[in-house]
Scaffold this motif. Structure first.
Motif, PDB file in Angstrom:
ATOM      1  N   MET A   1      59.702 -17.493  13.801  1.00 50.45           N
ATOM      2  CA  MET A   1      60.189 -16.922  15.059  1.00 50.45           C
ATOM      3  C   MET A   1      59.302 -17.352  16.206  1.00 50.45           C
ATOM      4  N   PRO A   2      59.871 -17.435  17.396  1.00 50.36           N
ATOM      5  CA  PRO A   2      59.060 -17.808  18.554  1.00 50.36           C
ATOM      6  C   PRO A   2      58.068 -16.689  18.853  1.00 50.36           C
ATOM      7  N   PRO A   3      56.865 -17.071  19.245  1.00 46.11           N
ATOM      8  CA  PRO A   3      55.843 -16.051  19.513  1.00 46.11           C
ATOM      9  C   PRO A   3      56.297 -15.050  20.561  1.00 46.11           C
ATOM     10  N   LYS A   4      56.100 -13.786  20.271  1.00 42.92           N
ATOM     11  CA  LYS A   4      56.486 -12.714  21.187  1.00 42.92           C
ATOM     12  C   LYS A   4      55.240 -11.947  21.609  1.00 42.92           C
ATOM     13  N   ARG A   5      55.042 -11.825  22.899  1.00 43.51           N
ATOM     14  CA  ARG A   5      53.842 -11.169  23.422  1.00 43.51           C
ATOM     15  C   ARG A   5      53.787  -9.698  23.012  1.00 43.51           C
ATOM     16  N   LEU A   6      52.598  -9.255  22.650  1.00 43.42           N
ATOM     17  CA  LEU A   6      52.430  -7.841  22.294  1.00 43.42           C
ATOM     18  C   LEU A   6      52.459  -6.984  23.555  1.00 43.42           C
ATOM     19  N   SER A   7      53.067  -5.819  23.435  1.00 43.93           N
ATOM     20  CA  SER A   7      53.267  -4.943  24.590  1.00 43.93           C
ATOM     21  C   SER A   7      52.178  -3.878  24.670  1.00 43.93           C
ATOM     22  N   ARG A   8      52.240  -3.125  25.753  1.00 41.96           N
ATOM     23  CA  ARG A   8      51.259  -2.059  25.985  1.00 41.96           C
ATOM     24  C   ARG A   8      51.213  -1.080  24.807  1.00 41.96           C
ATOM     25  N   SER A   9      52.377  -0.772  24.280  1.00 43.94           N
ATOM     26  CA  SER A   9      52.445   0.253  23.227  1.00 43.94           C
ATOM     27  C   SER A   9      51.710  -0.181  21.958  1.00 43.94           C
ATOM     28  N   PHE A  10      51.635  -1.491  21.710  1.00 40.90           N
ATOM     29  CA  PHE A  10      50.897  -1.966  20.533  1.00 40.90           C
ATOM     30  C   PHE A  10      49.427  -1.544  20.619  1.00 40.90           C
ATOM     31  N   PHE A  11      48.866  -1.647  21.820  1.00 35.17           N
ATOM     32  CA  PHE A  11      47.439  -1.374  21.995  1.00 35.17           C
ATOM     33  C   PHE A  11      47.131   0.107  22.216  1.00 35.17           C
ATOM     34  N   THR A  12      48.138   0.841  22.672  1.00 36.21           N
ATOM     35  CA  THR A  12      47.920   2.255  22.968  1.00 36.21           C
ATOM     36  C   THR A  12      48.079   3.093  21.710  1.00 36.21           C
ATOM     37  N   ARG A  13      47.254   2.798  20.729  1.00 43.49           N
ATOM     38  CA  ARG A  13      47.314   3.492  19.443  1.00 43.49           C
ATOM     39  C   ARG A  13      45.901   3.616  18.888  1.00 43.49           C
ATOM     40  N   ASP A  14      45.793   4.235  17.741  1.00 47.73           N
ATOM     41  CA  ASP A  14      44.513   4.369  17.053  1.00 47.73           C
ATOM     42  C   ASP A  14      43.833   3.006  16.921  1.00 47.73           C
ATOM     43  N   THR A  15      42.558   2.957  17.290  1.00 46.59           N
ATOM     44  CA  THR A  15      41.860   1.678  17.393  1.00 46.59           C
ATOM     45  C   THR A  15      41.749   0.940  16.065  1.00 46.59           C
ATOM     46  N   ARG A  16      41.485   1.673  15.001  1.00 47.96           N
ATOM     47  CA  ARG A  16      41.351   0.998  13.709  1.00 47.96           C
ATOM     48  C   ARG A  16      42.677   0.406  13.251  1.00 47.96           C
ATOM     49  N   MET A  17      43.762   1.087  13.574  1.00 47.89           N
ATOM     50  CA  MET A  17      45.082   0.550  13.245  1.00 47.89           C
ATOM     51  C   MET A  17      45.339  -0.732  14.024  1.00 47.89           C
ATOM     52  N   VAL A  18      44.985  -0.712  15.307  1.00 50.61           N
ATOM     53  CA  VAL A  18      45.174  -1.904  16.137  1.00 50.61           C
ATOM     54  C   VAL A  18      44.300  -3.047  15.625  1.00 50.61           C
ATOM     55  N   ALA A  19      43.049  -2.732  15.279  1.00 51.73           N
ATOM     56  CA  ALA A  19      42.135  -3.768  14.788  1.00 51.73           C
ATOM     57  C   ALA A  19      42.715  -4.443  13.544  1.00 51.73           C
ATOM     58  N   LYS A  20      43.250  -3.643  12.662  1.00 53.48           N
ATOM     59  CA  LYS A  20      43.812  -4.180  11.418  1.00 53.48           C
ATOM     60  C   LYS A  20      45.074  -4.998  11.698  1.00 53.48           C
ATOM     61  N   GLU A  21      45.920  -4.485  12.582  1.00 53.25           N
ATOM     62  CA  GLU A  21      47.196  -5.164  12.827  1.00 53.25           C
ATOM     63  C   GLU A  21      47.066  -6.382  13.736  1.00 53.25           C
ATOM     64  N   LEU A  22      45.928  -6.503  14.414  1.00 50.63           N
ATOM     65  CA  LEU A  22      45.712  -7.712  15.215  1.00 50.63           C
ATOM     66  C   LEU A  22      45.461  -8.918  14.314  1.00 50.63           C
ATOM     67  N   LEU A  23      45.035  -8.678  13.101  1.00 51.25           N
ATOM     68  CA  LEU A  23      44.808  -9.785  12.172  1.00 51.25           C
ATOM     69  C   LEU A  23      46.115 -10.545  11.963  1.00 51.25           C
ATOM     70  N   GLY A  24      46.053 -11.867  12.108  1.00 55.06           N
ATOM     71  CA  GLY A  24      47.242 -12.693  11.932  1.00 55.06           C
ATOM     72  C   GLY A  24      48.021 -12.931  13.218  1.00 55.06           C
ATOM     73  N   LYS A  25      47.733 -12.136  14.260  1.00 55.38           N
ATOM     74  CA  LYS A  25      48.387 -12.352  15.545  1.00 55.38           C
ATOM     75  C   LYS A  25      47.753 -13.558  16.244  1.00 55.38           C
ATOM     76  N   LEU A  26      48.433 -14.055  17.261  1.00 56.74           N
ATOM     77  CA  LEU A  26      47.934 -15.222  17.987  1.00 56.74           C
ATOM     78  C   LEU A  26      47.282 -14.805  19.287  1.00 56.74           C
ATOM     79  N   ILE A  27      46.070 -15.287  19.484  1.00 58.76           N
ATOM     80  CA  ILE A  27      45.471 -15.120  20.794  1.00 58.76           C
ATOM     81  C   ILE A  27      45.811 -16.382  21.584  1.00 58.76           C
ATOM     82  N   VAL A  28      46.379 -16.174  22.763  1.00 58.00           N
ATOM     83  CA  VAL A  28      46.869 -17.308  23.547  1.00 58.00           C
ATOM     84  C   VAL A  28      46.093 -17.394  24.857  1.00 58.00           C
TER      85      VAL A  28
END
Length: 184
Positions: A1-28
DNA sequence: GGATCGATCGGCT
DNA sequence: GCCGATCGATCCG
């Protein structure tokens, strides 16, 4: 799938959950009209003023103010007289928390050089041309720096948790397993 | 105002 | 495994 930018709601969550789910995402990173993308392989969570490893452990200061703001903004700070560190603010406004990006792997637009260039938070920012000039950048809207999801899904067993690096001074918080590493 | 030390890295012993 | 580089944030007095 074409890369889709992460939204505000992705980051506005529990920090450890975000840290774990950022793995595999693309930093652009867009730099001099060129787009560089790298897959995030290593992160760490820094959570609240009670976290003795966090810059927020002394309360709100000039340096860490961005951590108290809205999630999705970049917190870039200078340390050891030579390194810039990239963090992404997480959780609710007024609660100081962020995820430190410690490692990644080029997926395109790679400058020449070994993938090892992105292992370690200091090497990562140097390779991606990230400096304090990007402190406060809103990664939800920025063209210069953001995170995208290209559909990569980490399998079970690919994610390791370990204590955070370089925080031995943090007392009881030094041993917490708040570092996340993705094994591709 | 002065001293201390850090969410690191690279080079050398 | 250890040490120096290098400088700004923070703390203490």
């Amino acid at each position: 799938m074409p890369p889709k930018r992460l939204s505000r709601s992705f980051f506005t969550r529990d920090t450890r959950m975000v840290a774990k789910e950022l793995l595999g995402k693309l930093i652009v990173r867009t730099y001099r009209d060129k787009k560089i993308a790298a897959r995030i392989l290593e992160t760490e969570a820094y959570v609240g003023e009670d976290d003795l490893a966090s810059h927020a452990r002394f309360g709100k200061t000039k340096r860490n103010t961005i951590m108290y703001g809205k999630a999705g903004h970049a917190y870039v700070y200078f340390i050891y007289g030579m390194h810039d560190m990239l963090n992404i603010v997480t959780d609710k406004k007024d609660f100081p928390a962020a995820v430190l990006i410690r490692g990644a792997l080029f997926v395109n637009g790679a400058p020449s050089g070994p993938e090892a260039a992105l292992r370690g938070p200091g090497r990562l920012t140097r390779a991606l041309k990230i400096t304090r000039a990007l402190n406060g950048e809103d990664m939800v809207n920025s063209r210069r720096l953001y995170v995208a999801d290209d559909g990569y899904q980490a399998g079970k067993g690919q994610i390791q948790r370990t204590p955070r690096i370089g925080v031995e001074y943090a007392g009881k918080h030094a041993a917490l397993l708040w570092r996340y590493v993705l094994q591709l």
